[in-house]
Scaffold this motif. Structure first.
Motif, short mmCIF file in Angstrom:
data_model
loop_
_atom_site.label_atom_id
_atom_site.label_comp_id
_atom_site.label_asym_id
_atom_site.label_seq_id
_atom_site.Cartn_x
_atom_site.Cartn_y
_atom_site.Cartn_z
N THR A 70 30.69 51.65 48.35
CA THR A 70 31.81 50.74 48.59
C THR A 70 32.36 50.90 50.00
OG1 THR A 70 33.50 52.27 47.80
CG2 THR A 70 32.47 50.83 46.15
N ARG A 72 35.42 51.22 50.66
CA ARG A 72 36.42 52.29 50.55
C ARG A 72 35.78 53.66 50.78
NH1 ARG A 72 37.94 53.28 44.64
NH2 ARG A 72 35.80 54.02 44.79
N LYS A 101 41.95 45.59 47.42
CA LYS A 101 41.23 45.37 46.17
C LYS A 101 39.76 45.10 46.45
CE LYS A 101 45.26 43.40 43.78
NZ LYS A 101 45.79 42.19 43.12
N TRP A 103 38.15 46.07 49.18
CA TRP A 103 37.60 47.33 49.69
C TRP A 103 37.12 48.23 48.57
CZ3 TRP A 103 39.46 50.48 54.38
CH2 TRP A 103 39.49 49.67 55.53
N ASN A 104 37.84 48.23 47.47
CA ASN A 104 37.50 49.11 46.35
C ASN A 104 36.26 48.65 45.59
OD1 ASN A 104 39.63 50.81 46.85
ND2 ASN A 104 41.00 49.85 45.39
N SER A 105 35.86 47.40 45.78
CA SER A 105 34.71 46.85 45.04
C SER A 105 33.56 46.46 45.94
CB SER A 105 35.16 45.63 44.23
OG SER A 105 36.15 45.96 43.28
#
Length: 275
Positions: A70, A72, A101, A103-105
């Motif tokens: 990811t 992140r 959001k 960035w997390n996926s």
């Protein structure tokens, strides 16, 4: 967005998921683009995240980035002290037009395979002379230079059912010096141009990577840092149909910005500025 044509989601694919590929399938990683628009031609999603690929594997040979890593995780990565190009990872992540959001996926591989001109993971990996490992449905594997993967706006060399497995960044590039310039019309807007200059440790060469302003990434290489006129001529030689046009900039605007920022990068690396 609901994808109302999907009849099946393969949550536990085989270690070689391409073997079961069929027309109407899509690889699912972060899904941040996949679920943002209608996908009428799709009928099945194959979840690659279930395969548990290591996101980041540093070694003496360089850095291996799993395609499902990811944004992140890449942003949080602390490179070894001798990887002087390390700050470019964070800067490329910050070039995303996205929320935390996303960035997390969103994944490194997904951004590369979307193959948009402003894809910052394309900029990062081309500038650091990475190679991509591609898996085909028949079980074969091929390795390609990151520069050769994207062929145009939202176009790349992937064949049907082929997937990006990993990205390998060589230690030699990670130990070099870098300088970058990024321009957007608004503070959180999509990149109009994103340029990266790199220089091999202990040498006076220059590798200029031009992205976002062009439909595909370009590398312009010099054995030694050129004079201003030579650099300008190299940029002027870029074919007119390679410059990108969208609401973030006309081809002429992007050409002008590229000339301006390339000269700044040349000065910075020639003067021994920040790595």
């Amino acid at each position: 967005m609901d994808l109302n044509t999907i009849s099946e989601v393969v949550r536990r694919p085989s270690d070689r998921p391409g073997a079961d590929w069929r027309e109407g399938d899509a690889w699912l990683a972060g899904g941040t683009w996949l679920f943002s628009a209608e996908q009428p031609g799709l009928h099945r999603l194959v979840d690659l995240t279930a395969l548990g690929w290591d996101p980041l594997v540093p070694s003496g040979a360089g850095l291996e980035i799993g395609a499902t890593c990811t944004i992140r995780d890449l942003y949080a990565f602390t490179p070894p002290a001798d990887w002087t190009a390390g700050p470019l990872f964070a800067r490329s992540c910050e070039a995303f037009l996205s929320s935390f959001k996303v960035w997390n996926s969103a994944t490194v591989g997904g951004n590369i395979c979307m193959s948009l001109p402003a894809g910052p993971m394309i900029t990062l990996t081309v500038a650091l002379e990475a190679e991509y490992e591609l898996w085909a449905p028949d079980g074969s594997v091929r390795t390609v230079d990151a520069l050769d993967f994207v062929t145009g706006n939202n176009r790349n060399i992937l064949a049907p059912g082929e997937l990006l497995r990993r990205i390998r960044v060589p230690a030699r590039a990670l130990r070099g010096r870098t300088a970058h310039r990024l321009f957007t019309l608004t503070r959180l807007g999509r990149s109009t141009v994103f340029l990266v200059g790199t220089q091999t440790a202990g040498r006076s060469d220059l590798l200029l990577t031009v992205t976002a302003g062009t439909t595909r990434p370009l590398r312009i290489a010099f054995d030694t840092v050129p004079d201003a006129r030579t650099l300008q001529q190299s940029i002027n030689a870029i074919p007119a149909d390679v410059w990108f046009a969208d609401p973030n900039g006309t081809p002429d605007h992007r050409h002008h910005l590229t000339l301006h920022f390339a000269e700044e990068i040349r000065h910075e690396l020639m003067a021994g500025g920040p790595a």
